[in-house]
Design an enzyme around this catalytic site. Structure first.
Site, PDB file in Angstrom:
ATOM      1  N   SER A 152       0.843  -1.208   0.177  1.00 48.33           N
ATOM      2  CA  SER A 152       0.075   0.068   0.031  1.00 48.33           C
ATOM      3  C   SER A 152       1.052   1.195   0.003  1.00 48.33           C
ATOM      4  O   SER A 152       2.080   1.227   0.498  1.00 48.33           O
ATOM      5  CB  SER A 152      -1.020   0.088   1.344  1.00 48.33           C
ATOM      6  N   TYR A 165      -1.291  -0.630  10.772  1.00 50.55           N
ATOM      7  CA  TYR A 165      -1.412  -0.790   9.486  1.00 50.55           C
ATOM      8  C   TYR A 165      -0.127  -0.507   8.379  1.00 50.55           C
ATOM      9  O   TYR A 165       0.442  -1.272   7.812  1.00 50.55           O
ATOM     10  CB  TYR A 165      -2.880  -0.026   8.838  1.00 50.55           C
TER      11      TYR A 165
END
Length: 258
Positions: A152, A165
């Site tokens: 990501s 995350y």
């Protein structure tokens, strides 16, 4: 994204896609199958997997739905055995399963921390454990061999409340770079795909109001990525000549500035 690839450039390939019950994983499984690959779909939601596998089959492709929790090493070993029995050796692995749970560190949302680390990190490592020998063997036989991991842009962006995350995704991006030092020598390609905002169900997991508002505003205000955009990118990575390794691809909506 309009289809970039045509024909059957992935014919005779055997692919495994984790997180294949929705979003990027589902779209990628369907796209790989459309381009000729035999595809094993791994995720926990059996009904969603079966529906996707049925669509692939109806379109003339080959698919195997394998309900699997990738945080369970034994379950992954069973899945690998089933794939071998149905399709043979795996030469394309898309390690895509993941979860995004955002909260201030002071909330001490330890269960959310554990869930992200277990799925985003351990789930990828266990997937590698289950299939890396296949990839090495395929490459040794002169075939293309790909390990593609969903990271990501959060791996490199500094986003408040995303600390756990983002940490898991930074791990994956760095893992990809380091794996190439070993697997690249064995002619196994290793790639990280780092998307920006994608319109999937992943943001639905976010319970923090500020983070939810940020994502909702992005989806409303700009033309965000779709799962098919990522699927076409993954397919392209796997379809280029085997001496070409697209190692890290960051994919952003044109208008996304954060």
């Amino acid at each position: 994204m309009s289809a970039v690839l045509g024909g059957k450039p992935l014919a005779d390939r055997v692919a495994v896609v984790t997180g294949a019950s929705s979003g990027i994983g589902q779209a990628t499984a369907e796209r790989l199958a459309a381009l000729g690959a035999d595809v094993a779909l791994l995720a926990r939601r059996a009904d969603r997997l079966e529906a996707t596998a049925e669509r692939i089959t109806q379109r003339g492709g080959k698919a195997l739905a394998m309900p699997t929790d990738v945080t369970d090493r034994d379950a992954l070993a069973r899945a690998a055995a089933a794939v071998h029995e149905r399709f043979g050796k795996v030469d394309l692995v898309f390690a895509n399963a993941g979860v995004q749970l955002i909260s201030p560190i002071g909330d001490l949302a330890v269960d959310d921390w554990d869930r992200q680390i277990d799925l985003n990190v351990k789930g990828v490592m266990y997937t590698i454990e289950a299939f890396v020998r296949d990839l090495e063997s395929a490459a040794a036989e002169g075939k293309p061999a790909d390990l593609i991991i969903t990271s990501s842009i959060a791996a490199t962006r500094v986003l408040e409340k995303f600390q756990v995350y983002s940490g898991t995704k930074a791990y994956l991006s760095q893992l990809t770079r380091l794996l190439r030092t070993e697997l690249g020598r064995k002619k196994v390609r290793v790639s990280a795909v780092e998307p920006g905002m994608v319109d999937t169900e992943l943001p639905d997991h976010v319970t923090d109001a500020d983070a939810s508002r940020l994502m909702a505003e992005l989806i409303k205000e700009i033309d965000v990525l779709q799962s098919d955009d990522i699927a076409e990118t993954v397919a392209f990575i796997a379809a280029v000549p085997k001496h070409v390794n697209l190692t890290e691809i960051t994919i952003l909506p044109t208008e996304q500035i954060i």
